[in-house]
Design a protein around this motif. Structure first.
Motif, PDB file in Angstrom:
ATOM      1  N   UNK A  95      12.490   6.826   4.920  1.00  0.00           N
ATOM      2  CA  UNK A  95      12.012   8.460   5.175  1.00  0.00           C
ATOM      3  C   UNK A  95      11.235   9.042   3.951  1.00  0.00           C
ATOM      4  N   UNK A  96      10.424  10.032   4.284  1.00  0.00           N
ATOM      5  CA  UNK A  96       9.997  10.602   3.337  1.00  0.00           C
ATOM      6  C   UNK A  96      10.768  11.176   2.124  1.00  0.00           C
ATOM      7  N   UNK A  97      10.251  11.292   0.904  1.00  0.00           N
ATOM      8  CA  UNK A  97      11.038  11.709  -0.005  1.00  0.00           C
ATOM      9  C   UNK A  97      10.789  13.300  -0.342  1.00  0.00           C
ATOM     10  N   UNK A  98      10.503  13.906  -1.653  1.00  0.00           N
ATOM     11  CA  UNK A  98      10.349  15.478  -1.678  1.00  0.00           C
ATOM     12  C   UNK A  98       8.855  15.335  -2.481  1.00  0.00           C
ATOM     13  N   UNK A  99       7.985  16.068  -1.524  1.00  0.00           N
ATOM     14  CA  UNK A  99       6.837  16.351  -2.087  1.00  0.00           C
ATOM     15  C   UNK A  99       5.557  15.134  -1.630  1.00  0.00           C
ATOM     16  N   UNK A 100       4.382  15.713  -2.263  1.00  0.00           N
ATOM     17  CA  UNK A 100       3.321  14.880  -1.370  1.00  0.00           C
ATOM     18  C   UNK A 100       3.313  13.474  -1.877  1.00  0.00           C
ATOM     19  N   UNK A 101       3.688  13.093  -3.271  1.00  0.00           N
ATOM     20  CA  UNK A 101       3.701  11.771  -3.665  1.00  0.00           C
ATOM     21  C   UNK A 101       4.661  11.012  -3.059  1.00  0.00           C
ATOM     22  N   UNK A 102       5.568  11.769  -2.555  1.00  0.00           N
ATOM     23  CA  UNK A 102       6.772  10.922  -1.709  1.00  0.00           C
ATOM     24  C   UNK A 102       6.648  10.843  -0.121  1.00  0.00           C
ATOM     25  N   UNK A 103       5.704  11.154   0.268  1.00  0.00           N
ATOM     26  CA  UNK A 103       5.493  11.350   1.773  1.00  0.00           C
ATOM     27  C   UNK A 103       4.197  10.679   2.229  1.00  0.00           C
ATOM     28  N   UNK A 104       4.481  10.158   3.413  1.00  0.00           N
ATOM     29  CA  UNK A 104       3.551   9.412   4.055  1.00  0.00           C
ATOM     30  C   UNK A 104       2.206  10.216   4.393  1.00  0.00           C
ATOM     31  N   UNK A 105       1.088   9.459   4.063  1.00  0.00           N
ATOM     32  CA  UNK A 105      -0.328  10.079   4.343  1.00  0.00           C
ATOM     33  C   UNK A 105      -0.321  10.305   5.838  1.00  0.00           C
ATOM     34  N   UNK A 147      15.282  -4.341  -3.666  1.00  0.00           N
ATOM     35  CA  UNK A 147      14.388  -3.345  -4.202  1.00  0.00           C
ATOM     36  C   UNK A 147      14.719  -2.059  -3.936  1.00  0.00           C
ATOM     37  N   UNK A 148      13.773  -1.016  -4.516  1.00  0.00           N
ATOM     38  CA  UNK A 148      13.910   0.425  -4.241  1.00  0.00           C
ATOM     39  C   UNK A 148      12.927   0.738  -3.268  1.00  0.00           C
ATOM     40  N   UNK A 149      13.585   1.607  -2.335  1.00  0.00           N
ATOM     41  CA  UNK A 149      12.981   2.040  -0.913  1.00  0.00           C
ATOM     42  C   UNK A 149      12.048   3.336  -1.451  1.00  0.00           C
ATOM     43  N   UNK A 150      10.965   3.088  -2.215  1.00  0.00           N
ATOM     44  CA  UNK A 150      10.189   4.188  -2.699  1.00  0.00           C
ATOM     45  C   UNK A 150       8.723   4.282  -1.837  1.00  0.00           C
ATOM     46  N   UNK A 151       8.758   3.540  -0.854  1.00  0.00           N
ATOM     47  CA  UNK A 151       7.325   3.505  -0.216  1.00  0.00           C
ATOM     48  C   UNK A 151       7.453   4.053   1.205  1.00  0.00           C
ATOM     49  N   UNK A 191       1.053  -1.282  -0.129  1.00  0.00           N
ATOM     50  CA  UNK A 191       0.072   0.076   0.029  1.00  0.00           C
ATOM     51  C   UNK A 191       0.872   1.340   0.047  1.00  0.00           C
ATOM     52  N   UNK A 192       0.973   1.842  -1.229  1.00  0.00           N
ATOM     53  CA  UNK A 192       1.934   3.021  -1.283  1.00  0.00           C
ATOM     54  C   UNK A 192       1.521   4.251  -0.239  1.00  0.00           C
ATOM     55  N   UNK A 193       2.485   4.809   0.545  1.00  0.00           N
ATOM     56  CA  UNK A 193       2.506   6.087   1.480  1.00  0.00           C
ATOM     57  C   UNK A 193       1.405   5.727   2.521  1.00  0.00           C
ATOM     58  N   UNK A 194       0.906   4.454   2.479  1.00  0.00           N
ATOM     59  CA  UNK A 194      -0.483   4.477   3.383  1.00  0.00           C
ATOM     60  C   UNK A 194       0.036   3.204   4.537  1.00  0.00           C
ATOM     61  N   UNK A 195       1.117   3.366   5.441  1.00  0.00           N
ATOM     62  CA  UNK A 195       1.316   2.055   6.261  1.00  0.00           C
ATOM     63  C   UNK A 195       0.109   2.067   7.449  1.00  0.00           C
TER      64      UNK A 195
END
Length: 503
Positions: free
Chosen positions: A484-494, A455-459, A47-51
């Motif tokens: 950790x969060x990336x840059x911007x909303x699409x790379x940040x935990x909800x 894997x790529x840590x993109x979640x 589940x992307x960005x939604x742990x």
């Protein structure tokens, strides 16, 4: 509590299913608890960005209290196939689980011949305090029947929902064509037996090309731990040709089902040969420049007991335990790891999980008893968003070698290599499959061997990795990544949902 179990096989109709639209699917599941002491639900999809919708107790949420509800909202992206859901608190998943089937979007075909019909096949266990009650229940339970027409090809969506046992599965006189695993398509290959670990799913095509009759589907244990007790019963269902005599019609007797020949319980050669056949059907974007090169020893251990106790069932009054890199994972009890991270709560966890074992040793040789007792701690390993990760998971011979089915929450990963003995980077890395490795969310460590994933840590979020043998998880064979969060909303935990269970 004393518990006994027997394997069971079913095609439960109460499964979740949906069609994927444009590669995305929004799912809402409301879990209500009436009688459990506490629980939560984990879905074997990423589940992307939604742990907050991931489910493991005290990792991404606190337990749902009796009489309360919690709504899991998540988007499924770029996944098709068979997954499943289960409780993720102690051993509640013994009976709280089901299939989660994601179909291709409307109008999109399977990348294999279209089956005439499909059946979910859930391999689980009967549990009860009294072994004889379990046996009686099994004897009175009707055997599941899967009807099939002569010449038809059907799709079996096989799920190992057992708590403690890897399983061999076969259908008498019929070949199975493996086409998917863990909601990822595979390059098709044919076999007469599969090995499936707890947490894994495997989709197979079966063509009814034998004489009309009744044929047993059967599953029984694949056991790799030395001198460890296990359930050696065989669970069965029946593949029944519609044109076969079934009894009760014009005096026709029902034909006796034919039983398949299953491998011996310790047939590691067959299990290894099966697993080695998995490939992706197309080129995979495998991380090639590794930023985080992690080496994890996984296995058993012993804790010295200061005084006699029923919990001290190990040799010489010791207690069994498990660990990764000599750290036996301890869950917090007042807050979840994700809540503590999101709200900057101090003192709940540290981020100093070791990237390699603190002491190097002959992992599969004669290990000094001084290395058998791990440290208990709540340690996380921090990953930067977008980092390219390699993990080599090395089984050890402490107490016994064993196949540990390791499950990573929040990700699918490429299985780039595996082997027996101690991993040797100089010797083994050049042999990695970086072209078409299988994509999985659960993979076993060969007993006395190793497995490598990338894997790529993109979640972003806190994501648990653990052995899917539940006793090993409870003993501490787990750790968590903090991505950790990336840059911007699409790379940040909800943000957390308003109805997230309170601790």
């Amino acid at each position: 509590m004393e518990a006994a179990h027997h394997h069971k096989l079913s095609n439960r109709p109460w499964r979740s299913s949906a069609h994927s639209l444009l590669g995305l699917l929004f799912v809402v599941v409301i879990l209500s608890l009436a009688s459990f002491s506490d629980a939560e639900t984990h879905y074997h999809e990423f589940v992307l960005r939604n742990p907050w919708a991931d489910g493991p107790v005290y990792v991404t949420q606190c337990p749902i209290q009796p009489g309360a509800t919690y709504t899991y909202r998540f988007t499924i992206q770029n996944q098709e196939g068979t997954l499943w859901w289960h409780a993720h608190s102690q051993w509640l998943r013994a009976t709280v689980y089901g299939a989660l089937i994601i179909y291709p979007r409307l109008g999109k075909p399977y990348p294999f011949p279209m089956p005439k019909r499909e059946f979910p096949v859930l391999l689980g266990e009967w549990w009860d305090r009294n072994p004889m009650d379990v046996l009686k229940l099994a004897l009175f339970t009707e055997t599941t029947v899967f009807p099939v027409g002569a010449g038809e090809t059907i799709l079996l969506r096989i799920i190992n929902a057992a708590l403690e046992q890897e399983l061999f599965f076969s259908v008498a006189n019929h070949m199975l064509t493996v086409v998917a695993a863990d909601a990822a398509y595979t390059k098709p290959f044919t076999t007469n037996v599969i090995m499936i670990s707890p947490g894994q799913t495997t989709n197979v095509l079966l063509t009814a090309n034998q004489a009309p009759g009744r044929y047993y589907m059967a599953a029984r244990a694949y056991q790799t731990a030395q001198n460890a007790a296990f359930d050696n019963t065989t669970t069965t269902a029946i593949l029944q040709y519609k044109s076969a005599p079934c009894g009760g019609k014009k005096g026709q007797p029902a034909s006796t089902p034919i039983l398949p020949s299953l491998p011996a319980f310790n047939d590691t050669a067959t299990a290894t040969a099966f697993t080695a056949q998995f490939r992706s059907p197309w080129k995979v974007k495998v991380p090639l420049q590794v930023d985080e090169n992690l080496f994890f020893t996984v296995g058993l251990g012993l804790i010295n007991c200061s005084r006699p106790s029923p919990r001290c069932q190990g040799p010489n009054g010791t207690r069994f335990t498990t660990s990764i890199n000599n750290v036996s994972f301890v869950l917090p009890r007042a807050n979840s790891l994700m809540q503590a991270y999101y709200q900057n709560m101090p003192g709940v966890f540290t981020t100093d999980f070791p990237p390699s074992p603190p002491i190097k040793f002959d992992y599969t040789g004669n290990v000094s008893r001084g290395l058998w007792q791990p440290v208990k701690a709540t340690k996380l390993y921090k990953l930067k968003y977008g980092s390219q990760v390699q993990i080599v998971m090395q089984d050890t011979s402490i107490v016994t070698t064993e196949d540990h089915p390791m499950h990573l929450h929040g990700y699918q990963f490429a299985v780039v290599g595996m082997g027996f003995g101690n991993f040797d980077a100089r010797r083994d890395t050049p042999k990695f499959n970086l072209v078409d490795p299988p994509m999985r969310n659960t993979i076993g460590t060969p007993p006395g061997g190793w497995v490598a994933i990338r894997f790529v840590a993109d979640n972003p979020g806190v994501w648990l990795m653990h052995c899917h043998l539940d006793s090993h998880l409870i003993w501490g064979l787990a750790m968590s990544f903090l991505v950790e969060n990336g840059v911007g909303e699409l790379q940040t935990v909800q943000p957390p949902p308003l109805d997230l269970p309170r601790c």
